[in-house]
Write a protein that holds these residues in place. Structure first.
Motif, PDB file in Angstrom:
ATOM      1  N   MET A  45       0.776  -1.184  -0.038  1.00  0.00           N
ATOM      2  CA  MET A  45      -0.032  -0.013  -0.110  1.00  0.00           C
ATOM      3  C   MET A  45       1.003   1.221  -0.074  1.00  0.00           C
ATOM      4  O   MET A  45       0.620   2.310  -0.528  1.00  0.00           O
ATOM      5  CB  MET A  45      -0.881  -0.098   1.232  1.00  0.00           C
ATOM      6  CG  MET A  45      -1.781   1.273   1.377  1.00  0.00           C
ATOM      7  SD  MET A  45      -2.647   1.555   0.006  1.00  0.00           S
ATOM      8  CE  MET A  45      -4.230   0.578   0.250  1.00  0.00           C
ATOM      9  N   ARG A  46       2.031   1.099   0.916  1.00  0.00           N
ATOM     10  CA  ARG A  46       2.914   2.569   0.845  1.00  0.00           C
ATOM     11  C   ARG A  46       3.397   2.628  -0.294  1.00  0.00           C
ATOM     12  O   ARG A  46       3.610   3.652  -0.827  1.00  0.00           O
ATOM     13  CB  ARG A  46       3.817   2.407   1.828  1.00  0.00           C
ATOM     14  CG  ARG A  46       4.476   3.644   2.412  1.00  0.00           C
ATOM     15  CD  ARG A  46       5.436   3.439   3.498  1.00  0.00           C
ATOM     16  NE  ARG A  46       6.071   4.627   3.988  1.00  0.00           N
ATOM     17  CZ  ARG A  46       7.020   4.784   4.959  1.00  0.00           C
ATOM     18  NH1 ARG A  46       7.217   3.812   5.726  1.00  0.00           N
ATOM     19  NH2 ARG A  46       7.460   6.053   5.306  1.00  0.00           N
ATOM     20  N   ASP A  47       3.865   1.695  -1.399  1.00  0.00           N
ATOM     21  CA  ASP A  47       4.458   1.759  -2.474  1.00  0.00           C
ATOM     22  C   ASP A  47       3.578   2.434  -3.420  1.00  0.00           C
ATOM     23  O   ASP A  47       3.892   3.293  -4.121  1.00  0.00           O
ATOM     24  CB  ASP A  47       4.979   0.428  -3.066  1.00  0.00           C
ATOM     25  CG  ASP A  47       6.149  -0.358  -2.318  1.00  0.00           C
ATOM     26  OD1 ASP A  47       7.004   0.640  -1.534  1.00  0.00           O
ATOM     27  OD2 ASP A  47       6.433  -1.194  -2.269  1.00  0.00           O
ATOM     28  N   GLN A  48       2.251   1.953  -3.485  1.00  0.00           N
ATOM     29  CA  GLN A  48       1.291   2.788  -4.079  1.00  0.00           C
ATOM     30  C   GLN A  48       1.075   4.196  -3.795  1.00  0.00           C
ATOM     31  O   GLN A  48       0.763   5.072  -4.586  1.00  0.00           O
ATOM     32  CB  GLN A  48      -0.055   1.959  -4.234  1.00  0.00           C
ATOM     33  CG  GLN A  48      -1.193   2.720  -5.056  1.00  0.00           C
ATOM     34  CD  GLN A  48      -0.712   2.559  -6.439  1.00  0.00           C
ATOM     35  OE1 GLN A  48      -0.419   1.498  -7.024  1.00  0.00           O
ATOM     36  NE2 GLN A  48      -0.905   3.625  -7.069  1.00  0.00           N
ATOM     37  N   GLU A  49       1.162   4.510  -2.502  1.00  0.00           N
ATOM     38  CA  GLU A  49       1.096   5.655  -2.011  1.00  0.00           C
ATOM     39  C   GLU A  49       2.176   6.663  -2.606  1.00  0.00           C
ATOM     40  O   GLU A  49       1.924   7.799  -2.933  1.00  0.00           O
ATOM     41  CB  GLU A  49       1.015   5.784  -0.723  1.00  0.00           C
ATOM     42  CG  GLU A  49      -0.218   5.362  -0.195  1.00  0.00           C
ATOM     43  CD  GLU A  49      -0.554   5.157   1.372  1.00  0.00           C
ATOM     44  OE1 GLU A  49       0.591   5.485   2.100  1.00  0.00           O
ATOM     45  OE2 GLU A  49      -1.418   4.701   2.088  1.00  0.00           O
ATOM     46  N   LEU A  50       3.441   5.953  -2.714  1.00  0.00           N
ATOM     47  CA  LEU A  50       4.487   6.785  -3.041  1.00  0.00           C
ATOM     48  C   LEU A  50       4.404   7.108  -4.604  1.00  0.00           C
ATOM     49  O   LEU A  50       4.732   8.334  -5.093  1.00  0.00           O
ATOM     50  CB  LEU A  50       5.769   5.997  -2.787  1.00  0.00           C
ATOM     51  CG  LEU A  50       7.141   6.295  -3.768  1.00  0.00           C
ATOM     52  CD1 LEU A  50       7.476   7.884  -2.956  1.00  0.00           C
ATOM     53  CD2 LEU A  50       8.292   5.367  -3.163  1.00  0.00           C
ATOM     54  N   LEU A  51       3.891   6.119  -5.536  1.00  0.00           N
ATOM     55  CA  LEU A  51       3.434   6.270  -6.765  1.00  0.00           C
ATOM     56  C   LEU A  51       2.626   7.274  -6.841  1.00  0.00           C
ATOM     57  O   LEU A  51       2.740   8.426  -7.904  1.00  0.00           O
ATOM     58  CB  LEU A  51       3.100   5.083  -7.284  1.00  0.00           C
ATOM     59  CG  LEU A  51       2.807   5.150  -8.795  1.00  0.00           C
ATOM     60  CD1 LEU A  51       3.970   5.582  -9.772  1.00  0.00           C
ATOM     61  CD2 LEU A  51       2.373   3.741  -9.617  1.00  0.00           C
TER      62      LEU A  51
ATOM     63  N   LYS B 120       1.654  -5.985 -11.409  1.00  0.00           N
ATOM     64  CA  LYS B 120       2.791  -5.878 -10.693  1.00  0.00           C
ATOM     65  C   LYS B 120       3.837  -5.338 -11.774  1.00  0.00           C
ATOM     66  O   LYS B 120       4.741  -4.226 -11.578  1.00  0.00           O
ATOM     67  CB  LYS B 120       3.585  -7.094 -10.138  1.00  0.00           C
ATOM     68  CG  LYS B 120       4.998  -6.792  -9.507  1.00  0.00           C
ATOM     69  CD  LYS B 120       5.719  -7.973  -8.945  1.00  0.00           C
ATOM     70  CE  LYS B 120       7.011  -7.708  -8.099  1.00  0.00           C
ATOM     71  NZ  LYS B 120       7.786  -6.690  -8.982  1.00  0.00           N
ATOM     72  N   GLU B 121       3.814  -5.827 -12.925  1.00  0.00           N
ATOM     73  CA  GLU B 121       4.549  -5.121 -14.138  1.00  0.00           C
ATOM     74  C   GLU B 121       4.281  -3.726 -14.510  1.00  0.00           C
ATOM     75  O   GLU B 121       5.187  -2.874 -14.746  1.00  0.00           O
ATOM     76  CB  GLU B 121       4.572  -6.079 -15.501  1.00  0.00           C
ATOM     77  CG  GLU B 121       5.030  -7.495 -15.400  1.00  0.00           C
ATOM     78  CD  GLU B 121       4.690  -8.266 -16.399  1.00  0.00           C
ATOM     79  OE1 GLU B 121       5.913  -9.073 -16.911  1.00  0.00           O
ATOM     80  OE2 GLU B 121       3.777  -8.239 -16.882  1.00  0.00           O
ATOM     81  N   ILE B 122       2.892  -3.434 -14.328  1.00  0.00           N
ATOM     82  CA  ILE B 122       2.308  -2.134 -14.507  1.00  0.00           C
ATOM     83  C   ILE B 122       3.087  -1.183 -13.449  1.00  0.00           C
ATOM     84  O   ILE B 122       3.299  -0.289 -13.885  1.00  0.00           O
ATOM     85  CB  ILE B 122       0.875  -2.311 -14.756  1.00  0.00           C
ATOM     86  CG1 ILE B 122       0.387  -2.768 -16.101  1.00  0.00           C
ATOM     87  CG2 ILE B 122       0.206  -0.706 -14.641  1.00  0.00           C
ATOM     88  CD1 ILE B 122      -1.031  -3.022 -16.178  1.00  0.00           C
ATOM     89  N   PHE B 123       2.833  -1.572 -12.364  1.00  0.00           N
ATOM     90  CA  PHE B 123       3.289  -0.766 -11.165  1.00  0.00           C
ATOM     91  C   PHE B 123       4.647  -0.410 -11.426  1.00  0.00           C
ATOM     92  O   PHE B 123       5.263   0.783 -11.136  1.00  0.00           O
ATOM     93  CB  PHE B 123       2.885  -1.619  -9.733  1.00  0.00           C
ATOM     94  CG  PHE B 123       3.676  -0.822  -8.717  1.00  0.00           C
ATOM     95  CD1 PHE B 123       2.907   0.282  -8.138  1.00  0.00           C
ATOM     96  CD2 PHE B 123       5.007  -1.033  -8.096  1.00  0.00           C
ATOM     97  CE1 PHE B 123       3.576   1.079  -7.072  1.00  0.00           C
ATOM     98  CE2 PHE B 123       5.290  -0.332  -7.120  1.00  0.00           C
ATOM     99  CZ  PHE B 123       4.694   0.629  -6.596  1.00  0.00           C
ATOM    100  N   ASP B 124       5.505  -1.386 -11.501  1.00  0.00           N
ATOM    101  CA  ASP B 124       7.172  -1.200 -11.671  1.00  0.00           C
ATOM    102  C   ASP B 124       7.507  -0.137 -12.802  1.00  0.00           C
ATOM    103  O   ASP B 124       8.377   0.445 -12.604  1.00  0.00           O
ATOM    104  CB  ASP B 124       7.819  -2.718 -11.652  1.00  0.00           C
ATOM    105  CG  ASP B 124       7.690  -3.566 -10.436  1.00  0.00           C
ATOM    106  OD1 ASP B 124       7.402  -2.877  -9.409  1.00  0.00           O
ATOM    107  OD2 ASP B 124       7.944  -4.852 -10.859  1.00  0.00           O
TER     108      ASP B 124
END
Length: 219
Positions: A1-7, A190-194
């Motif tokens: 969740m925190r990674d998504q918040e950073l993005l 996951k690929e899309i997020f990265d």
């Protein structure tokens, strides 16, 4: 969740138009096919191949530089190196092993032997399409490690095409057929997020400082 918040935080520094463009391009991206080159001598050819990968929605390109170590020609690549993942290897063995571990079959392009014609190529399996040097083509080592062979039908006196032209023809054919099929060719979440994270940081000036500030404020 925190990674998504950073993005989400990073993308707040981008324009709505740029974010919408990310969405549009990612919806057409695939890792079902990937492109690999082996010791391509002419720098502009490798750069042009990367550009074709971006144009036809292939997210990853794999470059083996066992003898000919080159830097990407940014002018010819037209910025494509920022949007396509460029993976580098020092040996054929390293590149082939890495790609097979990812589930790809190794397909060598060649105008010779009993290679499969482009329109007859089975698109159902994830494939790494290898292109070789301008004069000698792919090495004997790569040809021996290949799971299959692929060629563009030609009817003239010349028996081969420039590597950048070959890559563009093959990618246009394979990706257009792929997107008309029922094969699940889209990127994973996951690929899309990265990729979005990579694109966002590469688009934002001083992104390292912005990320550092984000973690300080949210620690």
């Amino acid at each position: 969740m925190r990674d998504q918040e950073l993005l989400t935080y990073l993308e707040s520094y981008l324009t709505p138009r740029r974010i919408a463009l990310f969405d549009k391009v990612l919806a057409e991206r695939t890792n079902h096919f990937t492109v690999a080159t082996e010791d391509v001598y002419q720098l502009h050819n490798t750069s042009a191949v990367i550009r074709s990968c971006d144009v036809f929605g292939v997210q990853n390109v794999h470059i083996t530089e066992e003898r000919n170590i080159r830097k990407i020609d940014r002018e010819i690549a037209m910025g494509a190196q920022k949007w396509v993942n460029v993976n580098r290897y020092h040996t054929v063995e390293d590149s082939v092993n890495s790609l097979k571990e990812k589930g790809y079959q190794i397909i060598a392009t060649t105008p010779h032997n009993d290679a499969c014609l482009l329109d007859d190529f089975d698109i159902s399996l994830p494939s790494a399409i290898f292109f070789g040097t301008e004069k000698q083509g792919l090495s004997d080592e790569l040809m021996q490690k290949a799971d299959g062979f692929l060629k563009i039908p030609m009817v003239g006196f010349t028996e081969s095409l420039n590597i950048s032209v070959s890559a563009a023809i093959i990618l246009q054919n394979l990706t257009s057929r792929l997107k008309r099929s029922e094969i699940d060719w889209c990127l994973t979440e996951k690929e899309i997020f990265d990729i979005r994270m990579n694109w966002a940081t590469s688009c934002i000036k001083s992104s390292d400082q912005i990320i550092e500030r984000y973690f300080k404020e949210n620690s």
